[in-house]
Write a protein that holds these residues in place. Sequence first.
Motif, PDB file in Angstrom:
ATOM      1  N   THR A 175       0.910  -1.296  -0.022  1.00  0.00           N
ATOM      2  CA  THR A 175      -0.095  -0.096  -0.053  1.00  0.00           C
ATOM      3  C   THR A 175       1.005   1.314   0.040  1.00  0.00           C
ATOM      4  O   THR A 175       1.879   1.363   0.624  1.00  0.00           O
ATOM      5  N   TYR A 176       0.387   2.207  -0.846  1.00  0.00           N
ATOM      6  CA  TYR A 176       1.181   3.549  -1.052  1.00  0.00           C
ATOM      7  C   TYR A 176       0.122   4.604  -0.975  1.00  0.00           C
ATOM      8  O   TYR A 176      -0.804   4.497  -1.190  1.00  0.00           O
ATOM      9  N   LEU A 177       0.495   5.514   0.246  1.00  0.00           N
ATOM     10  CA  LEU A 177      -0.448   6.539   0.767  1.00  0.00           C
ATOM     11  C   LEU A 177       0.207   7.875   0.396  1.00  0.00           C
ATOM     12  O   LEU A 177       1.351   8.350   1.046  1.00  0.00           O
ATOM     13  N   THR A 178      -0.347   8.964  -0.311  1.00  0.00           N
ATOM     14  CA  THR A 178       0.310  10.015  -0.698  1.00  0.00           C
ATOM     15  C   THR A 178      -0.583  11.178  -0.781  1.00  0.00           C
ATOM     16  O   THR A 178      -1.820  11.061  -0.800  1.00  0.00           O
ATOM     17  N   VAL A 179      -0.108  12.310  -0.255  1.00  0.00           N
ATOM     18  CA  VAL A 179      -0.890  13.556  -0.279  1.00  0.00           C
ATOM     19  C   VAL A 179      -0.191  14.691  -0.953  1.00  0.00           C
ATOM     20  O   VAL A 179       1.061  14.951  -0.776  1.00  0.00           O
ATOM     21  N   SER A 180      -1.081  15.309  -1.885  1.00  0.00           N
ATOM     22  CA  SER A 180      -0.328  16.496  -2.607  1.00  0.00           C
ATOM     23  C   SER A 180      -1.361  17.604  -2.403  1.00  0.00           C
ATOM     24  O   SER A 180      -2.467  17.660  -2.433  1.00  0.00           O
ATOM     25  N   GLU A 181      -0.871  18.891  -2.956  1.00  0.00           N
ATOM     26  CA  GLU A 181      -1.518  20.226  -2.899  1.00  0.00           C
ATOM     27  C   GLU A 181      -1.377  20.716  -4.237  1.00  0.00           C
ATOM     28  O   GLU A 181      -0.338  20.576  -4.849  1.00  0.00           O
ATOM     29  N   ALA A 182      -2.341  21.397  -4.716  1.00  0.00           N
ATOM     30  CA  ALA A 182      -2.151  22.177  -6.037  1.00  0.00           C
ATOM     31  C   ALA A 182      -3.238  23.144  -5.952  1.00  0.00           C
ATOM     32  O   ALA A 182      -4.159  23.388  -4.916  1.00  0.00           O
ATOM     33  N   ASN A 183      -3.285  24.198  -7.176  1.00  0.00           N
ATOM     34  CA  ASN A 183      -4.374  25.298  -7.153  1.00  0.00           C
ATOM     35  C   ASN A 183      -5.719  24.745  -7.345  1.00  0.00           C
ATOM     36  O   ASN A 183      -6.617  25.367  -7.185  1.00  0.00           O
ATOM     37  N   GLY A 184      -5.872  23.540  -8.003  1.00  0.00           N
ATOM     38  CA  GLY A 184      -7.021  22.838  -8.474  1.00  0.00           C
ATOM     39  C   GLY A 184      -7.128  21.513  -8.023  1.00  0.00           C
ATOM     40  O   GLY A 184      -6.224  20.783  -7.698  1.00  0.00           O
ATOM     41  N   PRO A 185      -8.314  20.897  -8.001  1.00  0.00           N
ATOM     42  CA  PRO A 185      -8.527  19.490  -7.242  1.00  0.00           C
ATOM     43  C   PRO A 185      -8.110  18.345  -8.125  1.00  0.00           C
ATOM     44  O   PRO A 185      -7.586  17.283  -7.870  1.00  0.00           O
ATOM     45  N   VAL A 186      -8.143  19.010  -9.588  1.00  0.00           N
ATOM     46  CA  VAL A 186      -7.910  17.908 -10.578  1.00  0.00           C
ATOM     47  C   VAL A 186      -6.141  17.721 -10.537  1.00  0.00           C
ATOM     48  O   VAL A 186      -5.724  16.760 -10.982  1.00  0.00           O
ATOM     49  N   ALA A 187      -5.558  18.925 -10.407  1.00  0.00           N
ATOM     50  CA  ALA A 187      -4.086  18.927 -10.375  1.00  0.00           C
ATOM     51  C   ALA A 187      -3.667  18.179  -9.285  1.00  0.00           C
ATOM     52  O   ALA A 187      -2.467  17.327  -9.160  1.00  0.00           O
ATOM     53  N   ALA A 188      -4.477  18.364  -8.198  1.00  0.00           N
ATOM     54  CA  ALA A 188      -3.810  17.883  -6.833  1.00  0.00           C
ATOM     55  C   ALA A 188      -3.945  16.313  -6.741  1.00  0.00           C
ATOM     56  O   ALA A 188      -3.134  15.782  -6.303  1.00  0.00           O
ATOM     57  N   LEU A 189      -5.136  15.938  -7.469  1.00  0.00           N
ATOM     58  CA  LEU A 189      -5.540  14.293  -7.583  1.00  0.00           C
ATOM     59  C   LEU A 189      -4.518  13.556  -8.378  1.00  0.00           C
ATOM     60  O   LEU A 189      -4.036  12.702  -8.263  1.00  0.00           O
ATOM     61  N   ASP A 190      -4.062  14.437  -9.498  1.00  0.00           N
ATOM     62  CA  ASP A 190      -3.190  14.128 -10.621  1.00  0.00           C
ATOM     63  C   ASP A 190      -1.717  13.871  -9.890  1.00  0.00           C
ATOM     64  O   ASP A 190      -1.092  13.016 -10.289  1.00  0.00           O
ATOM     65  N   ARG A 191      -1.220  14.926  -9.206  1.00  0.00           N
ATOM     66  CA  ARG A 191       0.068  15.012  -8.500  1.00  0.00           C
ATOM     67  C   ARG A 191       0.001  13.727  -7.468  1.00  0.00           C
ATOM     68  O   ARG A 191       0.987  13.163  -7.191  1.00  0.00           O
TER      69      ARG A 191
END
Length: 523
Positions: free
Chosen positions: A429-445
């Motif tokens: 299992t891999y768990l990651t958290v990312s931030e971006a200016n938009g929800p799709v960009a954050a999900l993609d990252r």
Amino acid sequence: MSTPTQVKIYDTTLRDGTQGEGINFSVTDKLLIAQKLDQFGVDYIEGGFPGSNPRDITFFQEAQKLKLKHARLAAFGSTRRANTKADADPQLRMLLDSGMPVMTIVGKTWTLHVTEILNTTLEENLAMIGDSVAYLTAQGREVIYDAEHFFDGYKVNPDYALSTLATALKNGASNITLCDTNGGTLAHDFEKIVARVVGEFGPDKVGIHTHNDSGLAVALSLAGVSAGARLVQGTVNGYGERTGNANLVTILPSLFLKMGCTAHCAPRLEELRELSLYFDELANLPPDTKTPYVGASAFAHKGGLHANAAQKVKSSYEHIDPSLVGNRTRILVSDMAGRTSIATKARELGYEFDEKSPTIADLIKQLKTREFEGYEYEAADASLKLLIAKNLGHYKPAFELEAYRVIIERRHDELVSEATVKIKVNGQTYLTVSEANGPVAALDRALRDALEPVYPQIKTVTLADYKVRILDSQQHAAARTRVLIETNDDHGNIWGTVGVSDNIIDASWEALRDSVEYKLLQG
């Protein structure tokens, strides 16, 4: 065997084309375009109005340094002012100061414009034309004379319209180009009038310049050549003021492949689609998929009967071989698809199977259901390939989603999206958290961050485009949504994926997941 008719091609994208709404080229863009047109093999490149603005002034200064192989650069201006001398006219002096070998000057043909716009006499207008052409040719320049509003002027007073042309030729113009400036002339009148001019002055002296206000600019250009004109003016992709100029991208293959004509650029016709895309890229415009010859849809077959026939005999539904203009046949898969369409598309995507296989029947049924639900695969070949792979048993998931979460938060004046992705790869299992200016960009990252330790090739992948379509707007905020994503990598590969859901984030996740799965399937 008859000798092909030789035609000269005059490109005015850098002048008339830039007058189109939304077209704005920098000096660098204009220099790149001039070089590209020269490489393609056009005969004349019109650069703009010298002195009209700082950008064109700089362009002509830099253009003098270009080492063009064939094309001749032209500066554009008008005849001298009324009741002045040509050698004292500042606008003609700026034309000469541009250093260009060709001067294209526009003059009045329509008596209405002479008396009501210029506020001068018909005799003085003829003197303006003659003096200007004679002055520029005496300075060693080739002069092309653009007869503005020629067809409107001819209909009102044909003798005077012809006298303006005769004056330009008498004083040394190499060509008299007949301009349908308002774009309102119809084909039967146009061809008849051009034939009269050609009969009067000879084909090698006559050019045509048309606008698309009646949707006929290409047709009129071809009709003009049929009537004997031997120079064609136009712009790449039909850029131009109002509804645009004659589109050279459509004119050229029609001349060379259908009318028995040739030009210096004819041997490079296979580069036509690439040329068209290059100009759209510099203009920052999306390519028109419906453009004849070079558009993505120009040789695309969606109906099952059409696809079947085109596979057996390509000419049955294709008026030319697409490769002649740098294009290709495309089979579109939709709820209209039949067995042949599916089998052909599968082969295009790298899979072989029999058209009579039960697998195809199951796949067609699945496609029709999914398209009814809102999926669309015409711009999503990667999602389609994954669907085919699953049906053929060639698909093994690269990862398993356990959960994802997206949070949108306003922090003072800043809007921040945070995405959490939890996936399983090979039992881990891999768990990651990312931030971006938009929800799709954050999900993609977040998805990339989770996958990169196991699949480092994901680092080369970039989300290039993202489109959203509301499918049933009557449902308002609860409407079903289709998301199309375009992705590329550093090897120049581009692929499209699709996702559909009542939730825009979930539709985006589906398209993102397919995008990554496709990359990993490719290896």
